[in-house]
Scaffold this motif. Structure first.
Motif, PDB file in Angstrom:
ATOM      1  N   GLY A   5       0.801  -1.208   0.000  1.00  0.00           N
ATOM      2  CA  GLY A   5       0.000   0.000   0.000  1.00  0.00           C
ATOM      3  C   GLY A   5       0.836   1.260   0.000  1.00  0.00           C
ATOM      4  N   ASN A   6       0.158   2.356   0.304  1.00  0.00           N
ATOM      5  CA  ASN A   6       0.782   3.676   0.301  1.00  0.00           C
ATOM      6  C   ASN A   6       1.027   4.144   1.725  1.00  0.00           C
ATOM      7  OD1 ASN A   6       0.611   3.935  -2.569  1.00  0.00           O
ATOM      8  ND2 ASN A   6      -1.567   4.357  -2.330  1.00  0.00           N
ATOM      9  N   TRP A   7       2.188   4.772   1.916  1.00  0.00           N
ATOM     10  CA  TRP A   7       2.615   5.223   3.237  1.00  0.00           C
ATOM     11  C   TRP A   7       3.086   6.670   3.176  1.00  0.00           C
ATOM     12  CZ3 TRP A   7       2.166   1.814   7.273  1.00  0.00           C
ATOM     13  CH2 TRP A   7       1.969   0.477   6.937  1.00  0.00           C
ATOM     14  N   ASN A   8       2.833   7.415   4.248  1.00  0.00           N
ATOM     15  CA  ASN A   8       3.382   8.758   4.432  1.00  0.00           C
ATOM     16  C   ASN A   8       4.478   8.659   5.487  1.00  0.00           C
ATOM     17  OD1 ASN A   8       1.569  10.127   2.650  1.00  0.00           O
ATOM     18  ND2 ASN A   8      -0.009   9.929   4.195  1.00  0.00           N
ATOM     19  N   LEU A   9       5.706   8.974   5.092  1.00  0.00           N
ATOM     20  CA  LEU A   9       6.850   8.829   5.992  1.00  0.00           C
ATOM     21  C   LEU A   9       7.319  10.173   6.524  1.00  0.00           C
ATOM     22  CD1 LEU A   9       9.119   6.315   4.026  1.00  0.00           C
ATOM     23  CD2 LEU A   9       7.301   5.818   5.676  1.00  0.00           C
ATOM     24  N   THR A  10       7.844  10.150   7.742  1.00  0.00           N
ATOM     25  CA  THR A  10       8.557  11.278   8.328  1.00  0.00           C
ATOM     26  C   THR A  10       9.971  10.799   8.617  1.00  0.00           C
ATOM     27  OG1 THR A  10       6.540  12.148   9.322  1.00  0.00           O
ATOM     28  CG2 THR A  10       8.626  12.923  10.233  1.00  0.00           C
ATOM     29  N   LEU A  11      10.945  11.462   7.994  1.00  0.00           N
ATOM     30  CA  LEU A  11      12.347  11.080   8.108  1.00  0.00           C
ATOM     31  C   LEU A  11      13.085  12.100   8.961  1.00  0.00           C
ATOM     32  CD1 LEU A  11      12.852  10.513   4.270  1.00  0.00           C
ATOM     33  CD2 LEU A  11      11.997   8.862   5.937  1.00  0.00           C
ATOM     34  N   ASN A  12      13.765  11.629   9.999  1.00  0.00           N
ATOM     35  CA  ASN A  12      14.588  12.519  10.807  1.00  0.00           C
ATOM     36  C   ASN A  12      15.996  12.474  10.222  1.00  0.00           C
ATOM     37  OD1 ASN A  12      12.722  13.332  12.952  1.00  0.00           O
ATOM     38  ND2 ASN A  12      12.613  11.143  13.295  1.00  0.00           N
ATOM     39  N   GLY A  16      17.260  18.050   9.341  1.00  0.00           N
ATOM     40  CA  GLY A  16      15.950  18.285   9.927  1.00  0.00           C
ATOM     41  C   GLY A  16      14.931  17.272   9.436  1.00  0.00           C
ATOM     42  N   GLU A  17      13.704  17.473   9.861  1.00  0.00           N
ATOM     43  CA  GLU A  17      12.630  16.557   9.522  1.00  0.00           C
ATOM     44  C   GLU A  17      12.207  16.734   8.070  1.00  0.00           C
ATOM     45  OE1 GLU A  17       9.552  15.557  12.600  1.00  0.00           O
ATOM     46  OE2 GLU A  17       8.304  16.639  11.155  1.00  0.00           O
ATOM     47  N   ARG A  18      12.082  15.609   7.353  1.00  0.00           N
ATOM     48  CA  ARG A  18      11.643  15.630   5.962  1.00  0.00           C
ATOM     49  C   ARG A  18      10.517  14.615   5.806  1.00  0.00           C
ATOM     50  NH1 ARG A  18      15.972  18.103   2.681  1.00  0.00           N
ATOM     51  NH2 ARG A  18      15.010  17.186   0.852  1.00  0.00           N
ATOM     52  N   THR A  19       9.693  14.822   4.782  1.00  0.00           N
ATOM     53  CA  THR A  19       8.600  13.901   4.532  1.00  0.00           C
ATOM     54  C   THR A  19       8.798  13.219   3.179  1.00  0.00           C
ATOM     55  OG1 THR A  19       7.245  15.641   3.559  1.00  0.00           O
ATOM     56  CG2 THR A  19       6.959  15.218   5.917  1.00  0.00           C
ATOM     57  N   ALA A  20       8.223  12.038   3.051  1.00  0.00           N
ATOM     58  CA  ALA A  20       8.284  11.278   1.812  1.00  0.00           C
ATOM     59  C   ALA A  20       7.031  10.431   1.708  1.00  0.00           C
ATOM     60  CB  ALA A  20       9.527  10.393   1.794  1.00  0.00           C
ATOM     61  N   THR A  21       6.712  10.021   0.496  1.00  0.00           N
ATOM     62  CA  THR A  21       5.644   9.059   0.279  1.00  0.00           C
ATOM     63  C   THR A  21       6.271   7.769  -0.230  1.00  0.00           C
ATOM     64  OG1 THR A  21       5.239   9.870  -1.961  1.00  0.00           O
ATOM     65  CG2 THR A  21       3.888  10.806  -0.185  1.00  0.00           C
ATOM     66  N   LEU A  22       5.651   6.663   0.103  1.00  0.00           N
ATOM     67  CA  LEU A  22       6.189   5.353  -0.218  1.00  0.00           C
ATOM     68  C   LEU A  22       5.046   4.464  -0.674  1.00  0.00           C
ATOM     69  CD1 LEU A  22       8.656   3.361   0.031  1.00  0.00           C
ATOM     70  CD2 LEU A  22       7.887   2.950   2.371  1.00  0.00           C
ATOM     71  N   THR A  23       5.230   3.787  -1.797  1.00  0.00           N
ATOM     72  CA  THR A  23       4.275   2.803  -2.279  1.00  0.00           C
ATOM     73  C   THR A  23       4.980   1.459  -2.311  1.00  0.00           C
ATOM     74  OG1 THR A  23       3.141   4.451  -3.628  1.00  0.00           O
ATOM     75  CG2 THR A  23       2.759   2.147  -4.182  1.00  0.00           C
ATOM     76  N   PHE A  91      19.390   7.126  11.134  1.00  0.00           N
ATOM     77  CA  PHE A  91      18.422   8.040  11.724  1.00  0.00           C
ATOM     78  C   PHE A  91      17.033   7.408  11.680  1.00  0.00           C
ATOM     79  CE2 PHE A  91      21.938  10.320   9.959  1.00  0.00           C
ATOM     80  CZ  PHE A  91      22.286  11.212  10.957  1.00  0.00           C
ATOM     81  N   PRO A  92      16.177   7.717  12.662  1.00  0.00           N
ATOM     82  CA  PRO A  92      14.862   7.081  12.721  1.00  0.00           C
ATOM     83  C   PRO A  92      13.886   7.621  11.675  1.00  0.00           C
ATOM     84  CG  PRO A  92      15.122   8.608  14.540  1.00  0.00           C
ATOM     85  CD  PRO A  92      16.421   8.578  13.807  1.00  0.00           C
ATOM     86  N   PHE A  93      12.949   6.752  11.285  1.00  0.00           N
ATOM     87  CA  PHE A  93      11.829   7.190  10.462  1.00  0.00           C
ATOM     88  C   PHE A  93      10.548   6.565  11.016  1.00  0.00           C
ATOM     89  CE2 PHE A  93      12.508   3.102   8.426  1.00  0.00           C
ATOM     90  CZ  PHE A  93      11.216   2.696   8.046  1.00  0.00           C
ATOM     91  N   THR A  94       9.446   7.224  10.769  1.00  0.00           N
ATOM     92  CA  THR A  94       8.124   6.713  11.136  1.00  0.00           C
ATOM     93  C   THR A  94       7.198   6.940   9.966  1.00  0.00           C
ATOM     94  OG1 THR A  94       7.469   8.815  12.123  1.00  0.00           O
ATOM     95  CG2 THR A  94       8.408   7.169  13.610  1.00  0.00           C
ATOM     96  N   GLY A  95       6.086   6.260   9.965  1.00  0.00           N
ATOM     97  CA  GLY A  95       5.121   6.462   8.899  1.00  0.00           C
ATOM     98  C   GLY A  95       3.768   5.900   9.245  1.00  0.00           C
ATOM     99  N   THR A  96       2.774   6.361   8.500  1.00  0.00           N
ATOM    100  CA  THR A  96       1.415   5.870   8.652  1.00  0.00           C
ATOM    101  C   THR A  96       0.852   5.545   7.279  1.00  0.00           C
ATOM    102  OG1 THR A  96       0.553   8.123   8.605  1.00  0.00           O
ATOM    103  CG2 THR A  96       0.921   7.153  10.771  1.00  0.00           C
ATOM    104  N   ARG A  97      -0.057   4.595   7.270  1.00  0.00           N
ATOM    105  CA  ARG A  97      -0.694   4.206   6.016  1.00  0.00           C
ATOM    106  C   ARG A  97      -1.483   5.377   5.475  1.00  0.00           C
ATOM    107  NH1 ARG A  97      -1.000  -0.897   4.247  1.00  0.00           N
ATOM    108  NH2 ARG A  97      -0.606  -1.774   6.302  1.00  0.00           N
TER     109      ARG A  97
END
Length: 98
Positions: A5-12, A16-23, A91-97
């Motif tokens: 599926g598709n994910w919205n990631l937050t990369l530390n 600084g903090e950056r965002t990415a999308t992941l399929t 560095f840590p990353f988190t994400g949500t569907r």
């Protein structure tokens, strides 16, 4: 699989903090897909999945040419783990569907 599926990631990152999308799509133990950030998109490679554990790499050119190495775990609609940035460390990353 739980990872598909598709994910919205937050990369530390060091910048600084950056965002990415992941399929992501899994087939057996193989993980494929695309990752996008800052208007650039790239195919992931060397992707693997083992139960809830996932790993993949992606090559980026912005802000500089690097290969990012992700290892993480999926738990329901959340994903988290570490992103290796070569000589800069991990560095840590988190994400949500999405």
């Amino acid at each position: 699989m739980a990872v598909d599926g598709n994910w919205n990631l937050t990369l530390n990152t060091p910048m600084g903090e950056r965002t990415a999308t992941l399929t992501l799509a899994s087939s057996g133990s193989t993980l494929t897909g695309t990752q996008a950030a800052d208007g650039d998109s790239a195919e992931i490679f060397d992707g693997s999945v083992n139960g809830d554990d996932v790993a993949w790499k992606v090559s980026i050119t912005n802000p500089m040419p690097l290969t990012l190495e992700f290892t993480g775990k999926v738990s329901g609609d959340s994903i988290s783990g570490d992103m290796g940035i070569g000589f800069m460390g991990s560095f840590p990353f988190t994400g949500t569907r999405a």
